[in-house]
Every structure is written in structure tokens, then in C-alpha cells.
Scaffold this motif. Sequence first.
Motif, short mmCIF file in Angstrom:
data_model
loop_
_atom_site.label_atom_id
_atom_site.label_comp_id
_atom_site.label_asym_id
_atom_site.label_seq_id
_atom_site.Cartn_x
_atom_site.Cartn_y
_atom_site.Cartn_z
N VAL A 51 0.83 -2.18 -0.05
CA VAL A 51 -0.32 -0.18 0.24
C VAL A 51 0.37 1.39 -0.11
O VAL A 51 0.74 2.56 -0.52
N LYS A 52 2.49 1.59 0.61
CA LYS A 52 2.80 1.85 1.12
C LYS A 52 3.37 2.65 -0.85
O LYS A 52 3.02 4.20 -1.02
N GLU A 53 4.20 1.88 -0.97
CA GLU A 53 4.42 1.82 -2.21
C GLU A 53 3.53 2.36 -3.04
O GLU A 53 3.86 3.58 -4.46
N LYS A 54 2.44 2.03 -3.69
CA LYS A 54 1.25 3.30 -4.54
C LYS A 54 0.90 3.69 -4.14
O LYS A 54 0.79 4.57 -5.23
N PHE A 59 0.40 8.42 -5.97
CA PHE A 59 -0.02 9.97 -4.78
C PHE A 59 1.03 10.77 -4.28
O PHE A 59 0.62 10.89 -3.33
N PRO A 60 1.95 10.96 -5.04
CA PRO A 60 2.92 11.23 -4.54
C PRO A 60 2.82 12.72 -3.53
O PRO A 60 3.85 13.56 -3.18
N SER A 61 1.85 13.99 -3.90
CA SER A 61 1.41 15.08 -3.04
C SER A 61 1.00 14.84 -2.28
O SER A 61 1.04 15.69 -1.35
N LEU A 62 0.22 13.94 -1.96
CA LEU A 62 0.08 13.72 -0.44
C LEU A 62 0.74 13.91 0.73
O LEU A 62 2.15 13.39 0.84
N ALA A 63 0.59 14.28 1.82
CA ALA A 63 1.52 14.56 2.82
C ALA A 63 2.12 13.18 3.47
O ALA A 63 1.90 11.29 3.38
N GLY A 65 4.90 11.52 7.11
CA GLY A 65 4.79 11.81 8.79
C GLY A 65 3.38 11.01 8.78
O GLY A 65 2.43 10.17 8.82
N LYS A 66 3.08 11.16 10.32
CA LYS A 66 1.99 10.94 11.34
C LYS A 66 0.48 11.24 10.24
O LYS A 66 0.62 12.06 9.78
N ASN A 67 -0.30 10.12 9.91
CA ASN A 67 -1.91 10.20 9.06
C ASN A 67 -1.61 10.63 7.90
O ASN A 67 -2.23 10.76 7.15
N GLY A 68 -0.34 9.94 7.41
CA GLY A 68 0.40 10.38 6.01
C GLY A 68 0.39 8.78 5.32
O GLY A 68 0.27 8.35 5.64
N ARG A 69 0.53 9.64 3.69
CA ARG A 69 0.95 8.13 3.19
C ARG A 69 1.76 7.31 3.29
O ARG A 69 1.69 6.01 2.77
N ASP A 70 2.64 7.18 4.51
CA ASP A 70 4.08 6.76 4.71
C ASP A 70 3.46 5.93 5.83
O ASP A 70 4.73 5.37 7.13
N ASP A 71 2.61 6.54 6.88
CA ASP A 71 2.43 6.26 8.34
C ASP A 71 1.58 4.86 8.25
O ASP A 71 0.50 4.09 7.98
N SER A 94 -6.24 7.28 0.43
CA SER A 94 -5.57 8.73 -0.28
C SER A 94 -6.95 9.76 -0.71
O SER A 94 -7.12 11.04 -0.35
N LYS A 95 -8.05 9.09 0.09
CA LYS A 95 -9.33 10.91 -0.24
C LYS A 95 -9.79 10.48 1.56
O LYS A 95 -9.63 12.49 1.10
N ALA A 96 -8.44 9.65 2.84
CA ALA A 96 -8.53 10.43 3.81
C ALA A 96 -7.72 11.36 4.15
O ALA A 96 -8.01 12.10 4.77
N ILE A 97 -6.50 10.76 3.38
CA ILE A 97 -5.32 11.91 3.39
C ILE A 97 -5.47 12.59 2.76
O ILE A 97 -5.16 14.27 3.33
N LYS A 98 -5.85 13.15 1.48
CA LYS A 98 -6.62 13.99 1.11
C LYS A 98 -7.41 15.21 1.73
O LYS A 98 -6.65 16.28 1.73
N TRP A 99 -8.45 15.14 1.84
CA TRP A 99 -9.29 14.82 2.98
C TRP A 99 -8.57 15.94 4.48
O TRP A 99 -9.15 16.83 4.79
N ARG A 100 -7.51 15.37 4.91
CA ARG A 100 -7.01 15.97 6.26
C ARG A 100 -6.60 17.30 5.58
O ARG A 100 -6.47 18.04 6.29
N GLN A 101 -5.93 17.00 4.55
CA GLN A 101 -4.85 17.85 3.96
C GLN A 101 -5.99 19.34 3.42
O GLN A 101 -5.63 20.51 4.14
N ASP A 102 -6.87 19.00 3.41
CA ASP A 102 -7.42 19.95 2.79
C ASP A 102 -8.42 20.14 3.21
O ASP A 102 -9.18 22.01 3.81
N PHE A 103 -8.88 19.77 4.58
CA PHE A 103 -10.04 20.07 5.25
C PHE A 103 -8.65 21.05 6.36
O PHE A 103 -9.35 21.62 7.87
N GLY A 104 -7.33 20.69 6.76
CA GLY A 104 -6.47 21.50 7.64
C GLY A 104 -6.22 20.59 8.80
O GLY A 104 -6.91 21.98 10.52
N VAL A 105 -7.00 19.11 9.39
CA VAL A 105 -6.87 18.75 10.13
C VAL A 105 -5.54 19.35 11.37
O VAL A 105 -5.92 19.39 12.21
N SER A 106 -4.06 19.14 11.46
CA SER A 106 -3.49 18.94 11.62
C SER A 106 -3.36 20.81 11.73
O SER A 106 -2.78 20.84 13.60
#
Length: 263
Positions: A51-54, A59-63, A65-71, A94-106
Motif C-alpha cells: 500500500v505504501k509503495e502504491k 499519489f506523491p503529492s500526499l503528505a 508523516g503521522k496520518n500521511g501516506r507512509d504512516d 488517498s481520499k482520507a489523507i487528501k481530506w485531512r490536508q484540505d480540511f486542515g486537520v493538523s
Amino acid sequence: MAVRLPNALRLPLSPSSQLRFKNERRFVALRCSAEYQTLSSSDHSKLVLEVKEKLQRDFPSLATGKNGRDDEEMILWFLKDRKFSVDEAVYKLSKAIKWRQDFGVSGLSEELVKELYQTRKAYVHDHLDKFGRPVLVVVGSKHLPARQDPVMNQKLCVLLVERALSKLPPGTNNILGIFDLRGFGAENGDFQFLKFLIDVFYYYYPKRLGQVLFVDAPFVFQPMWQLVKPLLKSYASLVRFCDVQTVRREYFTDDTVPQDFKY
């Protein structure tokens, strides 16, 4: 090459054939379920890596770190949610991580939602319930959609979900949600917010909600429930209608019960 007949030319299955077909599908589902349960930790690691490799490739632009594409912890959780289907886990993650970025969860904080936070319309309880779960309490009578900013309501919601999850003790995977519906009236109804809340838990925090208590729901709440229930799908089984005494007796001790439910 196989020829696919148009729908109109296909012969209907006999009742016995339909039953056999259903049984075969059920057997396959049960066999797959058993296979998921027997996956070893090394199998988990291989699937997490896949999954991490895919995610990195597609989706290389996804964040990161924690709650990111390599978590890896997050990846494993979504794999379990998707019954270890790599493609489905990648899609949902990919949808969840993108939503976290757009919503500004951090970037969410008490200061950002200070006005709503101070109303105590929703809060994370200081104590765990009897089953060791963090507790998120929502006071329905304090939700006033006509006077409160809907975006700030959503931000407060996600901030508190994040805070509740941060209190998960080892070995506990989900939280308890309590909706205090005493004094709930028509002015408190908010279908759009409830739909947002359902989407949040279904798409972005799957299987993190262990149970939902609707406490002392008045008759006026029933039409809202009839609208919301179909949207919950399998999550509807997590809902329990109960009274204050049940909350005190079955979910807390005298020392740990929320103040609002002591009397």
C-alpha cells in the motif's frame, strides 16, 4: 473468446440454481474472511509495504508523516477496514489523507473554535468508560444551526474526534459517542451536520466509533432519526437509545460518570 449475451437473451436461473449460487457466494465470502483472520504479522507487513509503495507512486503529492501516506499504523488500520484489499485500502486512504490536508486537520485548535468550544455543546470526557474507551459527548440542545457557523461546527467536531482518539489506551481501538438529547427541539435539528458526521466516521475514521448512545431522545427527534438511519447503513447497529440511568449504571462508575449525567 467468450461471448457475453445481452441481458434480454439470458435465461433466468431456477430457484434451486439461485440458491446454489447464493450459497457459493456465501462460502467464498466466509473463506475469504477466514483467510483474513489467519494472516500473520509478516503478511500484514507485506501488505502495508505494498500500500505504501502504491501511495508513493500514484499519489506523491500526499503528505507524509503521522496520518500521511507512509504512516504504517494508519495504513494497517485502513487495510483491516477494507478486509486487506490493497486496491480498496489505497483508494480509501488517498481520499482520507487528501481530506485531512484540505480540511486542515493538523491546524485545528481550541483557539480556532473558541466561541463554540466554550459553549460545551460537545466535549471529550475526562474519564474512560467501563470498557476503556474515550468518550465524546454531544449536547443536542446546545446545537443551534441557525445561529452557529456550520464550518466552525465541523471543525469543532473533527478537533474533538482527534482529541478522543489521542486518548485511546493500548489495546483499545474505538470510542464511545454519547448524544445527550434532553431538551432537544426542532431548532436543534441539523440534517446536514449529521450527514457530515456520518461521512467523517465512515470515510476518514473507519471503525473508530464503537457505540453511539442516544440519551432520552424526545418524540421530536424521531423524524430526524428516520432520515439519518438509512445513511448509517451497518453503523446503525452501533446506535442504542437509552436513558440517563442506563448511562450511569452500564457505562460508568460513580467516580467516572460525566457531570451532566450524575443527576
